[in-house]
Design a protein around this motif. Structure first.
Motif, PDB file in Angstrom:
ATOM      1  N   ASP A  29     -10.771  -2.925  -2.089  1.00 24.53           N
ATOM      2  CA  ASP A  29      -9.753  -3.149  -0.925  1.00 24.53           C
ATOM      3  C   ASP A  29      -8.613  -2.131  -1.016  1.00 24.53           C
ATOM      4  OD1 ASP A  29      -8.290  -3.782  -3.142  1.00 24.53           O
ATOM      5  OD2 ASP A  29      -7.655  -5.666  -2.431  1.00 24.53           O
ATOM      6  N   LYS A  30      -8.789  -0.760  -1.651  1.00 25.11           N
ATOM      7  CA  LYS A  30      -7.919   0.259  -1.725  1.00 25.11           C
ATOM      8  C   LYS A  30      -8.496   1.651  -1.843  1.00 25.11           C
ATOM      9  CE  LYS A  30      -7.382  -0.341  -6.836  1.00 25.11           C
ATOM     10  NZ  LYS A  30      -6.656  -0.777  -7.851  1.00 25.11           N
ATOM     11  N   TYR A  31      -7.824   2.579  -1.597  1.00 23.94           N
ATOM     12  CA  TYR A  31      -7.976   3.889  -1.624  1.00 23.94           C
ATOM     13  C   TYR A  31      -8.098   4.394  -3.175  1.00 23.94           C
ATOM     14  CZ  TYR A  31      -8.033   4.234   3.089  1.00 23.94           C
ATOM     15  OH  TYR A  31      -8.502   3.953   4.609  1.00 23.94           O
ATOM     16  N   ILE A  32      -9.116   4.863  -3.801  1.00 17.98           N
ATOM     17  CA  ILE A  32      -9.203   5.309  -5.129  1.00 17.98           C
ATOM     18  C   ILE A  32      -8.799   6.914  -5.416  1.00 17.98           C
ATOM     19  CG2 ILE A  32     -10.351   3.190  -5.804  1.00 17.98           C
ATOM     20  CD1 ILE A  32     -13.073   4.912  -5.956  1.00 17.98           C
ATOM     21  N   GLN A  45      -3.231   7.113  -3.492  1.00 13.92           N
ATOM     22  CA  GLN A  45      -4.033   6.635  -4.403  1.00 13.92           C
ATOM     23  C   GLN A  45      -3.434   5.199  -4.558  1.00 13.92           C
ATOM     24  OE1 GLN A  45      -5.341   8.805  -7.793  1.00 13.92           O
ATOM     25  NE2 GLN A  45      -6.492   7.049  -8.690  1.00 13.92           N
ATOM     26  N   GLY A  46      -4.300   4.118  -4.434  1.00 15.88           N
ATOM     27  CA  GLY A  46      -4.163   2.969  -4.697  1.00 15.88           C
ATOM     28  C   GLY A  46      -3.599   2.069  -3.440  1.00 15.88           C
ATOM     29  N   GLN A  47      -3.564   2.957  -2.467  1.00 13.85           N
ATOM     30  CA  GLN A  47      -3.026   2.249  -1.250  1.00 13.85           C
ATOM     31  C   GLN A  47      -3.905   1.252  -0.438  1.00 13.85           C
ATOM     32  OE1 GLN A  47      -1.457   5.239   1.434  1.00 13.85           O
ATOM     33  NE2 GLN A  47      -1.731   4.144   3.561  1.00 13.85           N
ATOM     34  N   PRO A  48      -3.741   0.084  -0.098  1.00 17.65           N
ATOM     35  CA  PRO A  48      -4.429  -0.843   0.436  1.00 17.65           C
ATOM     36  C   PRO A  48      -5.047  -0.232   1.751  1.00 17.65           C
ATOM     37  CG  PRO A  48      -2.528  -1.881   0.067  1.00 17.65           C
ATOM     38  CD  PRO A  48      -2.300  -0.425  -0.098  1.00 17.65           C
TER      39      PRO A  48
END
Length: 220
Positions: A29-32, A45-48
């Motif tokens: 469910d997030k950007y890696i 990074q880590g943003q939903p």
């Protein structure tokens, strides 16, 4: 991310992504991962994953998605092209999104209905439906039909961007007309290969970089 996903990512980058593009890779469910290009929509990074994004649409539709996205999603409009990513070994599921300037949607080449090929010193218009497969070989682009082999002046990646969805890339060197696929099987080295309905039973190997994409698109 496992090697299969990295290979898929590298293939997209090498084949056609322009320098102005940013690249976003999502998992769960997030950007890696995010690689900013000239058109930077500033994903962290880590943003939903937001509603209305190309990534969300890829998740929902489980296929390639491309569309113009207005500024309500990230604050900056963009034209996005998204691809599902899967790694069966690790169970990873995500999406890769190519982020381009909004005007790119008006610059896309039209879908080809024919290609002009050369045989000896004669140039002949070839209907797209007649093409069995296209090969890149020793810096030449070869178009195979039931009537013979023709040479095109355009590189494989240029033709790929303009071919209809009835064609699929299976290798760095091959694009195949799905209508002429007879069957898929394994060769003696357990590599996946395709047999064509061309009168000669031509067999072409599907490279590891394209196996997951081919399986996903054709559903097997």
């Amino acid at each position: 991310m496992k090697n299969n996903v990295v290979h898929q990512f590298s293939t997209f980058i090498e084949d056609w992504v322009p320098k102005e593009a940013s690249i976003a890779i999502a998992g769960g469910d997030k950007y890696i991962s995010y690689l900013p290009g000239r058109h930077d929509i500033q994903i962290n990074q880590g943003q939903p994953i937001p509603s209305g994004s190309i990534t969300e649409r890829v998740y929902n539709q489980k296929r390639k998605v491309e569309s113009l996205v207005d500024k309500s999603v990230f604050g900056i409009p963009y034209y996005g092209v998204g691809y599902p990513l899967e790694d069966n070994d690790s169970g990873f599921k995500g999406a890769l999104t190519v982020i381009l300037p909004p005007e790119y949607s008006f610059q896309k080449p039209t879908t080809l209905s024919f290609v002009v090929g050369r045989m000896d010193e004669i140039w002949i218009p070839i209907s797209i439906e007649q093409i069995i497969y296209i090969e890149s070989h020793q810096k030449k682009t070869l178009i195979y039909t039931e009537d013979g082999c023709y040479q095109s002046k355009y590189p494989l990646k240029t033709l790929e961007q303009q071919l209809p969805d009835t064609f699929i890339r299976i290798h760095r060197s091959f694009i195949v007309n799905i209508s002429f696929i007879k069957q898929f099987s394994r060769d003696i080295s357990s590599n996946l290969e395709v047999t064509l309905k061309d009168g000669e039973g031509t067999k072409l190997t599907i490279s590891q970089s394209y196996v997951q994409r081919v399986r996903r698109i054709l559903g097997f």
